[in-house]
Design a protein around this motif. Structure first.
Motif, short mmCIF file in Angstrom:
data_model
loop_
_atom_site.label_atom_id
_atom_site.label_comp_id
_atom_site.label_asym_id
_atom_site.label_seq_id
_atom_site.Cartn_x
_atom_site.Cartn_y
_atom_site.Cartn_z
N GLU A 201 -7.17 42.52 26.07
CA GLU A 201 -6.59 43.40 25.03
C GLU A 201 -6.21 42.60 23.80
O GLU A 201 -6.46 43.01 22.67
CB GLU A 201 -5.33 44.06 25.59
N ASP A 202 -5.60 41.42 24.04
CA ASP A 202 -5.16 40.58 22.93
C ASP A 202 -6.36 40.13 22.08
O ASP A 202 -6.31 40.14 20.85
CB ASP A 202 -4.42 39.35 23.50
N VAL A 203 -7.45 39.75 22.75
CA VAL A 203 -8.65 39.29 22.05
C VAL A 203 -9.20 40.43 21.19
O VAL A 203 -9.48 40.25 20.00
CB VAL A 203 -9.72 38.79 23.06
N GLU A 204 -9.33 41.61 21.80
CA GLU A 204 -9.94 42.74 21.07
C GLU A 204 -9.06 43.23 19.94
O GLU A 204 -9.54 43.49 18.85
CB GLU A 204 -10.17 43.91 22.03
N GLN A 205 -7.76 43.38 20.23
CA GLN A 205 -6.89 44.04 19.27
C GLN A 205 -6.32 43.10 18.23
O GLN A 205 -6.05 43.50 17.10
CB GLN A 205 -5.73 44.74 20.00
#
Ligand code: TYD
Length: 203
Positions: free
Chosen positions: A76-80
């Motif tokens: 999630e951190d990578v994408e967002q």
């Protein structure tokens, strides 16, 4: 590919990594860079579940599930956050990243090298990993003077295994910093290593 700069701070609990990543982010902002400050576990849904585990103890969940939660949080951190910021050309300063998973969940019995490889399938590799090194006993002493209790992530023999994993990581992007020195000396070392990277990028 992206134009951003990606710097991760790693190390065992009590090494002072959070303080130094904050100081670094402040300094880079003062120099006019757009800085995105992140930390893992994040403040998102998965990160909150993990933080609850840190407070309440690992009792209820298996090592496999624990590993999965950290990976879900990172995806999630990578994408967002991470990819969009790097694509904009920002400097991303992150407090813990996949080397923590390799070291901490590696100390539960998983192979640290496999954890790194699996993470690098979806998570961008930092340009610079600042690895703050301190003796686990000294790290624990620092924590006990600033916090009330220890989580199961902060027990001495566990932290010794975590530190041994951190010691085994190799690569020219990994820079070790002796964190058992006065804060000013450590901060100076951090700036030296980061300015080297930024100068390289701007020519
Ligand atoms: P920490 O940065 O110490 O948070 P805080 O200072 O706010 O308490 O991180 C919390 C703990 O999470 C730390 O003990 C290391 C652990 N951790 C893992 O075990 N695996 C991971 O992948 C990450 C990111 C953290």
């Amino acid at each position: 590919m992206h134009n951003g700069i990606f710097i991760a701070g790693e190390g065992i609990d009590g090494a002072g990594k959070s303080t130094h990543m904050k100081l670094l982010a402040d300094r880079l902002e003062q120099k006019g860079h757009e800085v995105v400050r992140l930390r893992e576990p994040t403040d998102g849904g998965w990160g909150q579940k993990i933080r609850k585990l840190l407070v309440e103890g690992r009792g209820g969940i298996s090592p496999e599930t624990e590993l999965e939660w950290f990976i879900n949080d990172r995806r999630e951190d990578v994408e967002q956050n991470i990819r969009p910021a790097l694509e904009r050309g920002a400097v991303v300063v992150i407090d813990r990243y996949y080397y923590s998973t390799a070291a901490y969940q590696g100390a539960l019995g998983f192979d640290p090298g496999t954890i790194i490889r699996d993470n690098e399938l979806f998570a961008p590799r930092p340009d610079l990993v600042l690895l703050f090194c301190i003796d686990p006993e000294e790290g624990l002493k620092r924590i006990s003077s600033s916090r009330d209790g220890f989580s199961s992530f902060e027990k001495l023999d566990y932290l010794k295994r975590v530190q041994a994993n951190f010691d085994s990581f190799k690569g020219s992007h990994i820079q070790r910093i002796n964190a058992d020195r006065p804060k000013e000396a450590v901060a100076e070392d951090v700036l030296l290593k980061v300015s080297g990277l930024i100068e390289q990028r701007s020519c």
